[in-house]
Design an enzyme around this catalytic site. Structure first.
Site, mmCIF file in Angstrom:
data_model
loop_
_atom_site.group_PDB
_atom_site.id
_atom_site.type_symbol
_atom_site.label_atom_id
_atom_site.label_comp_id
_atom_site.label_asym_id
_atom_site.label_seq_id
_atom_site.Cartn_x
_atom_site.Cartn_y
_atom_site.Cartn_z
ATOM 1 N N CYS A 1 -12.754 -46.101 7.076
ATOM 2 C CA CYS A 1 -14.184 -46.228 6.796
ATOM 3 C C CYS A 1 -14.587 -45.400 5.586
ATOM 4 O O CYS A 1 -15.682 -45.579 5.057
ATOM 5 C CB CYS A 1 -15.000 -45.840 8.024
ATOM 6 N N GLU B 1 -21.599 -46.195 13.542
ATOM 7 C CA GLU B 1 -21.016 -46.031 12.216
ATOM 8 C C GLU B 1 -20.592 -47.414 11.756
ATOM 9 O O GLU B 1 -19.813 -48.081 12.448
ATOM 10 C CB GLU B 1 -19.822 -45.083 12.255
#
Length: 525
Positions: free
Chosen positions: A301, A264
């Protein structure tokens, strides 16, 4: 529990001899004791060898034994009490309330995967009965999923608990039956050791092979590369920068046996404000957006890095109110000096773009590593012709894009890179426009939200925390939620295997009481 500065390799505690490092208190830029030693190549080798040796035994533990192991870890983390929270707060600058919530999320992830393991659905047990009378005859075919192999997990900087040593990657890999070797993040080493010792003890208390868990310390460019390059490692879980994730992808792809890297990496998480929602909810949207932008110093994020709307009086009013709300926000301590420096550099780079105009700033920083929030604005045409505006600035920075019409909104949407999230604010009056927007967002993002903000990721069966590149290196996966276990499994078909050699999941009497697909029909029979 005392923090020693040692790594955990199987059942042993080892002080690394390849260099050393202290954790840093980002609120003061002062070192925190004790010193941690970096792993040598021999340390990495030993941790990976132990994981390889443990694999066949651990992957065939009973579902109940594996679920109990995950629950034992969860209980152990809670039993650390305030010691864990105090150390994590010192190492990250995050407030106690945030860390207590993150601890709850971490143990809930472990308990969710314990339930996933007990249910056994992840095995995908499937039986196609033999058809001896058919021409040509069909043999008996049975399928189950098995663990992929030892997994290397890289702790994230921004979540010292939930995406770290016992975070979602570790929990899902252990649930799948994969031993784990964690590379602790250097930003919160003491927190990592405390949690790592809980897992190490749980391995022993549950009677599992020592190689089920190890935790290493070192520079990612050295220890991380050695770890991913080791032949015993069969998959990688990573949360961090695009450059770091792609470096691991390259290493994994160049091995003699390439392996998957579930990284990620970066996302700017566009928020679309459609006309009627913007007109009727202007003040509320402005305040909620600023609250989301500045949450945790913007170090999520899923932070909303873009806001997209058609240029109008309502859009201009939204920006004015957002700027006013932003001016009241205090500068917040970022996780590390390095992250703060990158934020300052990224913000300065944006400020140099001629057609990007400042809307407002938060209060000035008054302590080391504190980030001043920033909101800027540009036209749709500027965004479409300025590649730098798509680069993530990790922290409380966002850009508003004012488009001349809805066609330009669609153009902006189509120009976006892959994202973890895309958000739409719409009333019923906006649904015709939303229908035109949604197909493109499905191609761009792993999670689509309506009338909310993307910060906050539920740990649930339906959650997807992933997305097309560069949000992740593999858009078919999620790092949060029950489906995260699928990353560390692979299917095996058993053809005409004698009944007494079949794994329990595929035996005719169904001793595990699984829901199975038998001749195309889902059944408990």
């Amino acid at each position: 529990m005392q923090i020693t500065g040692k790594m955990l390799i199987g059942k042993n505690s080892v002080f690394g001899l390849a260099g050393n490092i202290n954790a840093i208190d980002p609120s003061t830029n002062q070192q925190i004791e004790p010193v941690f030693g970096f792993a040598t190549a021999d340390d990495v080798q030993q941790a990976c060898d132990l994981a390889g040796q443990a694999f066949d035994t651990y992957r065939e533990t009973s579902l109940e034994q594996r679920a109990s192991f995950l629950e034992t870890i969860a209980t152990g983390i809670m039993d650390l009490g305030p010691v864990l929270i105090e150390r994590a707060a010192q190492e990250t600058g995050l407030p106690v309330a945030r860390l207590e919530g993150e601890r709850g999320r971490t143990v809930n992830q472990l308990r969710l995967f314990a339930k996933v393991v007990r249910d056994g659905y992840f095995l995908d047990a499937t039986i196609d009965s033999a058809l001896p009378e058919r021409a040509p005859p069909r043999p008996d075919l049975r399928l189950r999923k098995i663990a992929l192999g030892p997994v290397a997990v890289f702790g994230a900087s921004n979540f010292p608990l939930a995406f770290s040593v016992a975070g979602g990657d570790t929990a899902s890999a252990l649930a799948a039956g994969c031993p784990v070797v964690v590379k602790a993040h250097n930003a919160h080493l003491g927190t990592a050791e405390l949690v790592g010792r809980v897992i190490q003890k749980a391995v022993a208390d549950c009677g599992l092979p020592e190689g089920v868990f190890s935790m290493l310390v070192g520079a990612g460019s050295q220890v991380g590369q050695q770890l991913v390059g080791h032949p015993a490692i069969k998959a990688v879980g990573f949360t961090g920068s695009r450059s770091g994730g792609l470096a691991l992808v390259r290493t994994a792809s160049q091995r003699k046996e390439p392996i998957p890297v579930y990284a990620e990496m970066s996302s700017i998480n566009p928020v679309f404000l459609l006309d009627d929602a913007l007109k009727t909810q202007t003040a509320q949207l402005a305040q909620n957006f600023v609250d989301s932008l500045t949450l945790g110093a913007g170090q999520f994020c899923t932070n909303p890095g873009l806001v997209i709307a058609i240029d109008s009086d309502a859009a201009r009013s939204f920006l004015e109110l957002a700027g006013q709300a932003l001016e009241k926000k205090q500068a917040s301590t970022m996780l590390t000096p390095g992250i703060h420096q990158a934020y300052v550099k990224g913000s300065s780079h944006l400020a140099e773009i001629a057609d990007l105009t400042l809307v407002g700033k938060g209060q000035p920083a008054e302590s080391p590593c504190a980030a001043q929030a920033v909101l800027s604005v540009c036209s749709g045409s500027t965004f479409l012709t300025t590649a730098a505006l798509q680069e993530e600035v990790f922290g409380p920075s966002s850009i508003a894009i004012l488009c001349k019409d809805f066609n330009e909104v669609l153009q902006v949407s189509e120009s976006l890179e892959g994202q973890l999230t895309a958000t739409v604010h719409a009333t019923a009056a906006d649904h015709d426009l939303a229908k035109k927007l949604l197909p493109g967002l499905e191609r761009k993002a792993g999670r689509i939200l309506f009338n909310g903000f993307p910060t906050g990721v539920e740990v649930a069966h339906a959650m997807v925390h992933g997305g097309p590149f560069p949000a992740t290196s593999d858009s078919r996966s999620t790092s949060v939620g029950a489906k995260a276990i699928d990353r560390f499994l692979r299917p095996v078909c058993y053809q005409a295997i004698p009944a007494d050699l079949l794994p329990a999941a595929l035996q005719d009497n169904n001793p595990l009481q699984l829901a199975r697909l038998i001749d195309g029909k889902l059944t408990l029979a």
